[in-house]
Design a protein around this motif. Structure first.
Motif, PDB file in Angstrom:
ATOM      1  N   GLN A  75       2.259   7.833   4.972  1.00 64.01           N
ATOM      2  CA  GLN A  75       3.668   8.599   4.732  1.00 64.01           C
ATOM      3  C   GLN A  75       4.400   7.621   3.722  1.00 64.01           C
ATOM      4  N   GLY A  76       3.765   6.734   3.051  1.00 69.62           N
ATOM      5  CA  GLY A  76       4.477   5.737   2.291  1.00 69.62           C
ATOM      6  C   GLY A  76       4.894   4.622   2.496  1.00 69.62           C
ATOM      7  N   GLY A  77       4.464   3.618   1.918  1.00 64.70           N
ATOM      8  CA  GLY A  77       4.670   2.099   2.154  1.00 64.70           C
ATOM      9  C   GLY A  77       3.503   1.778   2.907  1.00 64.70           C
ATOM     10  N   GLN A  78       3.502   0.391   3.482  1.00 68.05           N
ATOM     11  CA  GLN A  78       2.403  -0.182   4.120  1.00 68.05           C
ATOM     12  C   GLN A  78       2.950  -1.333   5.167  1.00 68.05           C
ATOM     13  N   TRP A  79       2.264  -1.688   5.993  1.00 70.70           N
ATOM     14  CA  TRP A  79       2.838  -2.744   6.961  1.00 70.70           C
ATOM     15  C   TRP A  79       1.685  -3.975   6.930  1.00 70.70           C
ATOM     16  N   GLN A  80       2.440  -5.182   6.924  1.00 70.78           N
ATOM     17  CA  GLN A  80       1.683  -6.376   7.204  1.00 70.78           C
ATOM     18  C   GLN A  80       1.493  -6.437   8.809  1.00 70.78           C
ATOM     19  N   ALA A  81       0.392  -6.694   9.446  1.00 70.18           N
ATOM     20  CA  ALA A  81       0.210  -6.904  10.554  1.00 70.18           C
ATOM     21  C   ALA A  81      -0.941  -7.952  10.893  1.00 70.18           C
ATOM     22  N   GLU A  82      -0.993  -8.182  12.040  1.00 72.75           N
ATOM     23  CA  GLU A  82      -2.140  -9.067  12.521  1.00 72.75           C
ATOM     24  C   GLU A  82      -2.814  -8.667  13.725  1.00 72.75           C
ATOM     25  N   VAL A  83      -4.221  -8.974  13.722  1.00 73.76           N
ATOM     26  CA  VAL A  83      -5.157  -8.616  15.055  1.00 73.76           C
ATOM     27  C   VAL A  83      -4.563  -9.435  16.006  1.00 73.76           C
ATOM     28  N   LEU A  84      -4.488  -8.801  17.295  1.00 79.08           N
ATOM     29  CA  LEU A  84      -4.043  -9.532  18.612  1.00 79.08           C
ATOM     30  C   LEU A  84      -5.191  -9.775  19.374  1.00 79.08           C
ATOM     31  N   ALA A  85      -6.138  -8.794  19.475  1.00 74.24           N
ATOM     32  CA  ALA A  85      -7.230  -8.747  20.344  1.00 74.24           C
ATOM     33  C   ALA A  85      -8.414  -7.830  19.944  1.00 74.24           C
ATOM     34  N   MET A  86      -9.488  -8.229  20.246  1.00 79.19           N
ATOM     35  CA  MET A  86     -10.622  -7.558  19.889  1.00 79.19           C
ATOM     36  C   MET A  86     -11.500  -7.181  21.251  1.00 79.19           C
ATOM     37  N   GLY A  87     -11.668  -5.895  21.493  1.00 82.37           N
ATOM     38  CA  GLY A  87     -12.220  -5.218  22.579  1.00 82.37           C
ATOM     39  C   GLY A  87     -13.865  -4.667  22.115  1.00 82.37           C
ATOM     40  N   ARG A  88     -14.500  -4.341  23.068  1.00 84.63           N
ATOM     41  CA  ARG A  88     -15.871  -3.674  22.863  1.00 84.63           C
ATOM     42  C   ARG A  88     -15.635  -2.321  22.041  1.00 84.63           C
ATOM     43  N   LYS A  89     -14.719  -1.781  22.213  1.00 86.81           N
ATOM     44  CA  LYS A  89     -14.371  -0.628  21.555  1.00 86.81           C
ATOM     45  C   LYS A  89     -13.098  -0.399  20.846  1.00 86.81           C
ATOM     46  N   ASP A  90     -12.124  -1.195  21.632  1.00 85.82           N
ATOM     47  CA  ASP A  90     -10.771  -1.061  20.892  1.00 85.82           C
ATOM     48  C   ASP A  90     -10.131  -2.369  20.087  1.00 85.82           C
ATOM     49  N   VAL A  91      -9.271  -2.307  19.367  1.00 82.94           N
ATOM     50  CA  VAL A  91      -8.745  -3.261  18.632  1.00 82.94           C
ATOM     51  C   VAL A  91      -7.030  -3.059  18.554  1.00 82.94           C
ATOM     52  N   THR A  92      -6.431  -4.197  19.080  1.00 80.76           N
ATOM     53  CA  THR A  92      -4.973  -4.312  18.953  1.00 80.76           C
ATOM     54  C   THR A  92      -4.547  -4.878  18.051  1.00 80.76           C
ATOM     55  N   ALA A  93      -3.279  -4.359  17.579  1.00 81.75           N
ATOM     56  CA  ALA A  93      -2.853  -5.023  16.341  1.00 81.75           C
ATOM     57  C   ALA A  93      -0.975  -5.133  16.629  1.00 81.75           C
ATOM     58  N   ARG A  94      -0.549  -6.097  15.832  1.00 81.88           N
ATOM     59  CA  ARG A  94       0.892  -6.293  15.944  1.00 81.88           C
ATOM     60  C   ARG A  94       1.629  -6.124  14.546  1.00 81.88           C
ATOM     61  N   LEU A  95       2.431  -4.943  14.627  1.00 84.44           N
ATOM     62  CA  LEU A  95       3.020  -4.885  13.093  1.00 84.44           C
ATOM     63  C   LEU A  95       4.153  -5.813  13.080  1.00 84.44           C
ATOM     64  N   LEU A  96       4.170  -6.218  11.624  1.00 82.97           N
ATOM     65  CA  LEU A  96       5.016  -7.257  11.281  1.00 82.97           C
ATOM     66  C   LEU A  96       6.345  -6.994  10.401  1.00 82.97           C
ATOM     67  N   ALA A  97       6.022  -6.801   8.986  1.00 81.87           N
ATOM     68  CA  ALA A  97       6.888  -6.362   8.171  1.00 81.87           C
ATOM     69  C   ALA A  97       6.460  -5.061   7.409  1.00 81.87           C
ATOM     70  N   HIS A  98       7.501  -4.382   6.966  1.00 81.32           N
ATOM     71  CA  HIS A  98       7.217  -3.070   6.229  1.00 81.32           C
ATOM     72  C   HIS A  98       7.265  -3.455   4.658  1.00 81.32           C
ATOM     73  N   GLN A  99       6.319  -3.038   3.978  1.00 80.00           N
ATOM     74  CA  GLN A  99       6.397  -3.158   2.547  1.00 80.00           C
ATOM     75  C   GLN A  99       6.611  -1.987   1.869  1.00 80.00           C
ATOM     76  N   PRO A 100       7.885  -1.287   1.161  1.00 83.90           N
ATOM     77  CA  PRO A 100       7.985   0.080   0.561  1.00 83.90           C
ATOM     78  C   PRO A 100       7.282   0.240  -0.687  1.00 83.90           C
ATOM     79  N   LEU A 101       6.206  -0.163  -0.699  1.00 82.01           N
ATOM     80  CA  LEU A 101       5.271   0.077  -2.051  1.00 82.01           C
ATOM     81  C   LEU A 101       4.859   1.382  -2.210  1.00 82.01           C
ATOM     82  N   GLU A 102       5.090   1.929  -3.541  1.00 80.03           N
ATOM     83  CA  GLU A 102       4.635   2.987  -3.828  1.00 80.03           C
ATOM     84  C   GLU A 102       3.563   3.158  -4.956  1.00 80.03           C
TER      85      GLU A 102
END
Length: 252
Positions: A44-71
């Motif tokens: 929908q526009g822009g992108q987000w800096q994020a980091e991986v929090l946890a790696m499961g066997r099937k699922d991955v959890t991430a935390r959103l940090l800062a939005h970058q309004p790049l077009e």
């Protein structure tokens, strides 16, 4: 540079989320670990800096940090309507058109089409091409994913009534049809005379559009346009036209 991954859910700063299945698999294939940086975008526009929090066997959890309004979109929204080339050429065409900045892709069934899709098979191929567009956005840096509509007959698209979907034919803007007829004008000349707004670009399948289809396109307001004296393949011509549009928008 952190890997770029598309997620098909809304993103909000400071939240933690379990990545959807395809995004989780992408992270796992890359063998990322907790604490590793990733870039997420929802199309929908822009992108987000994020980091991986946890790696499961099937699922991955991430935390959103800062939005970058790049077009990184073209200033001119381009709808590419094309007679679908056969074999795997349509896959490559969707990928490259996405890299070049297309906004909407409309696969068409024309009189001379080799590839003819309908029903469930058409829906599967449309979903497959949409996934290719997503992957091309991840690779190319685009943050808005082009829409790939289901295949439909050329006449229905020209009438603006494609299979119960919202009208995909732009109501305003420049309408062009690639043609080798004598009364064509070069694409650069057509674009130079354009006052701005969306561009609809119609390109035929192998063997080109029939005379009746060209007449129907002209009746719908499409201006005959040429890319030069050479005859380009069905999967080359629309990409060449997109490259011209993108090049004309590039800074000197």
């Amino acid at each position: 540079m952190p890997p770029r991954i598309h997620v098909d859910v809304p993103l909000v700063a400071g939240t933690e989320l379990t990545l959807p299945g395809a995004a989780s698999r992408h992270v796992q294939v890359l063998r990322l670990q907790p604490g590793d940086a990733i870039t997420l975008f929802d199309g929908q526009g822009g992108q987000w800096q994020a980091e991986v929090l946890a790696m499961g066997r099937k699922d991955v959890t991430a935390r959103l940090l800062a939005h970058q309004p790049l077009e990184r979109e073209l200033h001119t929204p381009v709808t590419l309507a094309l007679g679908m080339p056969a074999n795997e050429r349509m896959d490559a065409l969707v990928e490259k058109a996405t890299e070049l900045g297309v906004a909407t892709i409309v696969p068409l069934v024309c009189e001379r089409s080799v590839l003819r899709l309908a029903g469930e098979r058409a829906e599967r191929r449309s979903a497959h091409w949409q996934a290719i567009a997503v992957a091309a956005c991840e690779q190319s840096g685009r943050n808005r994913v082009p829409q790939v509509l289901p295949p439909q007959p050329l006449r229905a698209w020209l009438a603006g009534q494609p299979l119960s979907l919202p009208a995909s034919l732009p109501a305003e803007g420049l309408r062009l049809v690639l043609s080798l007829a004598d009364d064509t004008q070069p694409l650069r000349q057509r674009l130079a005379a354009h006052g701005g707004g969306p561009v609809s670009l119609l390109s035929g399948p192998e063997g080109g559009l029939s005379p009746a289809e060209l007449a129907a396109a002209a009746a719908a307001g499409h201006l005959p346009t040429t890319l030069g004296a050479r005859v380009l393949r069905a999967d080359t011509a629309p990409l060449a036209a997109l490259a011209v549009i993108a090049a004309l928008e590039s800074p000197p």
